[in-house]
Write a protein that holds these residues in place. Structure first.
Motif, short mmCIF file in Angstrom:
data_model
loop_
_atom_site.label_atom_id
_atom_site.label_comp_id
_atom_site.label_asym_id
_atom_site.label_seq_id
_atom_site.Cartn_x
_atom_site.Cartn_y
_atom_site.Cartn_z
N LEU A 87 46.46 41.17 34.79
CA LEU A 87 45.98 40.04 35.59
C LEU A 87 47.08 39.01 35.81
CD1 LEU A 87 42.43 39.45 34.11
CD2 LEU A 87 42.99 40.41 36.35
N ILE A 88 47.84 38.72 34.76
CA ILE A 88 48.94 37.75 34.88
C ILE A 88 49.97 38.25 35.90
CG2 ILE A 88 50.93 36.76 33.64
CD1 ILE A 88 48.32 35.30 33.10
N ALA A 89 50.34 39.53 35.80
CA ALA A 89 51.31 40.10 36.74
C ALA A 89 50.77 40.06 38.16
CB ALA A 89 51.66 41.52 36.32
N ALA A 90 49.52 40.47 38.34
CA ALA A 90 48.92 40.49 39.68
C ALA A 90 48.80 39.08 40.24
CB ALA A 90 47.55 41.17 39.62
N TYR A 91 48.43 38.12 39.38
CA TYR A 91 48.33 36.72 39.80
C TYR A 91 49.67 36.22 40.34
CZ TYR A 91 48.10 31.64 39.37
OH TYR A 91 48.17 30.29 39.62
N GLY A 92 50.74 36.53 39.63
CA GLY A 92 52.06 36.09 40.07
C GLY A 92 52.46 36.70 41.40
N VAL A 93 52.25 38.00 41.55
CA VAL A 93 52.65 38.68 42.78
C VAL A 93 51.83 38.19 43.97
CG1 VAL A 93 52.76 40.92 43.96
CG2 VAL A 93 53.52 40.73 41.59
N ILE A 94 50.50 38.18 43.83
CA ILE A 94 49.67 37.81 44.98
C ILE A 94 49.84 36.34 45.34
CG2 ILE A 94 47.51 37.29 43.78
CD1 ILE A 94 46.17 38.90 46.17
#
Length: 149
Positions: A87-94
């Motif tokens: 979730l943290i990785a996806a949050y940063g990318v999106i």
């Protein structure tokens, strides 16, 4: 030629998804993400939405948000897992990629229903959660902010 200026590259509907930055090449996750992206793309177009496939290209890595639903104004990124690190990785990318489609709401498309902790995380960060259910898709929109005293 390389550039440190990110840009949007538009893709055909059949172009495959990609591994997310910081994630090892995981063929199983990529297959699941490609399948749910394809199904969601057809779901939206069947409802009359104008949907664009794209990647936000950076050098030397690739950040991707997968779909832009121009009808709904949503940037969508496929996400196979819903544990905290994912979730943290996806949050940063999106969050970074959404700036190329401003104004746009952010949405993560999961391969299965995320748990309550993941839904709470996404709601807090104003990210829509979407997942397949039968022949359709379910959405968990972020909770509306309530005014405090």
């Amino acid at each position: 030629m390389t550039t440190d200026s990110p840009h949007v590259a538009y893709l055909a509907p059949s172009d495959p998804a990609r591994p997310q930055p910081g994630r090892d090449n995981d063929e199983e996750a990529d297959r699941f993400e490609n399948a749910v992206l394809t199904a969601y793309l057809f779901h939206l177009t069947a409802k009359g939405h104008r949907v664009l496939r794209h990647r936000v290209v950076t050098d030397p890595v690739l950040a991707s948000t997968d779909l832009f639903d121009a009808t709904a104004g949503e940037v969508v990124m496929a996400c196979h897992r819903s544990h905290y690190r994912a979730l943290i990785a996806a949050y940063g990318v999106i969050s970074d990629c959404a700036r190329f489609f401003s104004p746009a709401r952010r949405a993560l498309l999961f391969t299965a229903e995320p748990g309550s902790v993941a839904k709470e995380f996404l709601s807090h960060h104003k990210i829509i959660a979407i997942w397949p259910e039968g022949e359709s898709f379910v959405r968990a929109d972020p909770a509306a902010e309530t005014g405090g005293a």
